[in-house]
Scaffold this active site. Sequence first.
Site, PDB file in Angstrom:
ATOM      1  N   THR A 146     -50.882  72.268 -41.081  1.00  0.00           N
ATOM      2  CA  THR A 146     -52.043  71.384 -41.129  1.00  0.00           C
ATOM      3  C   THR A 146     -51.630  69.923 -41.239  1.00  0.00           C
ATOM      4  OG1 THR A 146     -52.199  71.576 -43.538  1.00  0.00           O
ATOM      5  CG2 THR A 146     -53.491  73.138 -42.221  1.00  0.00           C
ATOM      6  N   GLU A 198     -57.507  68.744 -44.831  1.00  0.00           N
ATOM      7  CA  GLU A 198     -56.413  69.251 -44.003  1.00  0.00           C
ATOM      8  C   GLU A 198     -56.984  69.876 -42.736  1.00  0.00           C
ATOM      9  OE1 GLU A 198     -53.146  71.285 -46.166  1.00  0.00           O
ATOM     10  OE2 GLU A 198     -54.504  71.165 -47.888  1.00  0.00           O
TER      11      GLU A 198
END
Length: 316
Positions: free
Chosen positions: A212, A260
């Site tokens: 991420t 994220e």
Amino acid sequence: MQRWRGLEDIPEGWGRSVVTIGSYDGVHRGHQLIIDRTVARARELGVPAVVVTFDPHPSEVVRPGSHPPLLAPHPRRAQIMGELGVDEVLVLPFTAEFSQLTPADFVAKVLVDKLHACSVVEGPNFRFGHRASGDVAFLAELGQTYDYEVVVVDLYERGAAGGGEPFSSTLVRRLIAEGDTEGAAEVLGRPHRVEGVVVRGAQRGRQLGYPTANVETVPHTAVPADGVYAGWLNADGERMPAAISVGTNPQFDGTERTVEAYAIDRVDLDLYGKHVSVDFLQYIRGQEKFDTLDALMERMADDVDRCRALVAGAEA
């Protein structure tokens, strides 16, 4: 489109212009009605269309600590305004000294002496000057002295979002805080965007097979409620379908709230240190703490599948 920072950036010899003034945070569909009218009037008169806005938000200067969550930073607002046809955006530094300007002084120093306004376009509830003591009636009264017209636009467009409340930045902030990014998008006319620089996190996503981008958001950003969302990650000029997580990562007893974004099916990205943005399409689920890591992995796979399908449907 040009973006000026302060009155001193306005070029010498600047001619007449059509002006609108306001915070315009988010440039939502109500704002767009005013900006569209500003641009249309400017084209009719053959002069530039100028938006005057402020940084920081006036409330932070008048009432320190009350800065509202921001729907868009100033460069993003200017970009959207440019797409709407605005020629110049004037960002005025809002200081304690500036906040003391009377409505008459504001008109004389900004609209008349610097921008040479021939037309000023505002919503019916527009207020300006020290203690917000000026209104559209006073603005029009001064227009008779300084030779500019005042055009009042009803910006209170309504929709299904928020139970049919008038479109406003306050409504968008509330919808985002509730995780209703679909409702926020209805008011904004586009998905809500969060942006910032990608920083190194715990890298657990990479270890689990879902690397991420951990986005360090711009200060005061309006971040949606904790949970998992479908949307897009915008980086290096590319818009990538994404699964987005907002929250403290309770699975690993996290305490810091983060944003994220996993670019779906992309494991080749190196975005550290780059400025990126995340567009929120739809809320998927809230944050959860699972009994086992395998249960977490199974749910993450389901989340990614749902996000992939939702984004594909939105792009179809």
